[in-house]
Design a protein around this motif. Structure first.
Motif, PDB file in Angstrom:
ATOM      1  N   ALA A 155      -9.561   6.618  -4.874  1.00  0.00           N
ATOM      2  CA  ALA A 155      -8.809   5.395  -4.586  1.00  0.00           C
ATOM      3  C   ALA A 155      -9.770   4.266  -4.226  1.00  0.00           C
ATOM      4  O   ALA A 155     -10.740   4.478  -3.480  1.00  0.00           O
ATOM      5  N   TYR A 175      -4.756   2.451 -12.576  1.00  0.00           N
ATOM      6  CA  TYR A 175      -3.848   2.125 -11.479  1.00  0.00           C
ATOM      7  C   TYR A 175      -2.566   2.921 -11.625  1.00  0.00           C
ATOM      8  O   TYR A 175      -2.262   3.471 -12.678  1.00  0.00           O
ATOM      9  N   THR A 204       3.488  -2.681  -4.808  1.00  0.00           N
ATOM     10  CA  THR A 204       2.027  -2.560  -4.769  1.00  0.00           C
ATOM     11  C   THR A 204       1.515  -1.675  -5.898  1.00  0.00           C
ATOM     12  O   THR A 204       2.091  -0.624  -6.179  1.00  0.00           O
ATOM     13  N   HIS A 213      -1.780   0.630  -6.982  1.00  0.00           N
ATOM     14  CA  HIS A 213      -2.883   1.349  -6.350  1.00  0.00           C
ATOM     15  C   HIS A 213      -3.972   1.547  -7.402  1.00  0.00           C
ATOM     16  O   HIS A 213      -3.754   2.202  -8.413  1.00  0.00           O
ATOM     17  N   LYS A 247      -5.617  -1.320  -2.663  1.00  0.00           N
ATOM     18  CA  LYS A 247      -4.212  -1.630  -2.886  1.00  0.00           C
ATOM     19  C   LYS A 247      -4.122  -3.047  -3.439  1.00  0.00           C
ATOM     20  O   LYS A 247      -4.834  -3.939  -3.004  1.00  0.00           O
TER      21      LYS A 247
END
Length: 302
Positions: free
Chosen positions: A167, A147, A269, A271, A170
């Motif tokens: 990815a 992350y 946040t 990711h 989120k």
């Protein structure tokens, strides 16, 4: 023809930032390191490092070659692993993961891997992104569940990188409050509304992130406790030690005595994604990535 040993030397120089330190790591003399780099520059017809009294830095050509060096080193490790497996006839995969992501996302993905490749030997190691991404580049790990926050990944990405980043999701952070907190019934909260509260945090990265957001809101947070475990942090919140900032995927299982409230935009946040070696067409790795994507789709639908 580019000499692999010279690439290895350049990669070590890039890691240490000086010929002397690279020489110590490689058990060579600084003069030998300098000669390897100079020979590489002659074969390329381009300068790969800029030398100064403060050490050496990579030129654009040097960054390209270090990326190539990482790819070559990882491929050699991978080839050796394949040779080692020929005798057993069994596949093998090594996965690195951060704790909260591994706990929630990895078990389902590993079940899918076992179903698709029942003879594959699986190794799992716990590591934060700053440790797991270099392991992928070195070929010691096939895939890293990792992350990053709003900033860049803790590793080089881009045209000269040996890493590919996929990815996955989120992961917004939430405020965790004691049941009796004055704002526990709110639908969302602005970080600035919590300027007078003491904090309990589940990891050092979250503390750095909180301080950045708090600075924007005009206050300096009072951090009373810092742990390396989000469950423990929530337990301390339930005990009344303070409030906390916890990623969504670390909010399970539920703990009595606390309330979870979303943070109003701009929402802090994480990711989450996976790092692999660029251009690696490994069927076990592809199965793990696909299974993680399906696992996340299931979680988002529930």
């Amino acid at each position: 023809m580019i000499d692999v040993q010279r690439l290895r030397v350049l990669r070590t120089v890039a890691e240490h930032g000086s010929f002397n330190q690279a020489a110590a790591a490689l058990h060579l003399t600084p003069s030998a390191v300098s000669q390897h780099v100079a020979a590489l520059e002659r074969s390329l017809g381009a300068q790969v490092v800029a030398r100064s009294t403060r050490g050496v830095t990579l030129t654009p050509a040097g960054r390209i070659m270090v990326g190539a060096a990482e790819s070559v080193a990882a491929e050699l490790v991978h080839a050796k692993q394949q040779v080692d497996r020929l005798g057993s006839g069994r596949g093998q995969i090594t996965i690195a993961t951060f704790t909260s992501g591994g706990r929630l996302l990895l078990p389902g993905a590993l079940a899918s891997l076992a179903a698709a490749h029942p003879d594959t030997v699986v190794h799992v190691r716990e590591a934060e992104p700053e440790d797991s991404l270099p392991l992928v580049r070195q070929g010691a790990v096939d895939v890293a569940l990792a992350y990053h926050f709003d900033g860049p990944l803790p590793g080089r990405l881009g045209p000269s990188s040996s890493l590919a980043w996929t990815a996955l999701m989120k992961d917004p952070l939430h405020v965790v409050l004691p049941d009796a907190h004055r704002l526990a019934d709110r639908a969302s909260l602005d970080i600035a509304e919590l300027a007078d509260d003491p904090w309990v945090l589940g990891c050092l990265k979250t503390e750095a992130y909180l301080r950045r957001y708090a600075e924007r809101a005009g206050f300096d947070p009072e951090v009373r406790s810092t742990t390396t475990d989000y469950f423990f942090a929530r337990s301390l919140v339930a005990a009344g030690v303070g409030i906390s900032l916890i990623p969504s995927i670390a909010l399970a299982p539920q703990i009595a005595g606390v309330r979870t409230v979303p943070v109003a935009p701009p929402t802090p946040t994480r990711h989450i994604g996976v790092a692999t070696i660029l251009r690696r067409n490994n069927p076990q790795v592809m199965t793990v990535i696909q299974a993680l994507q399906e696992q996340i789709e299931t979680l988002e639908e529930s």
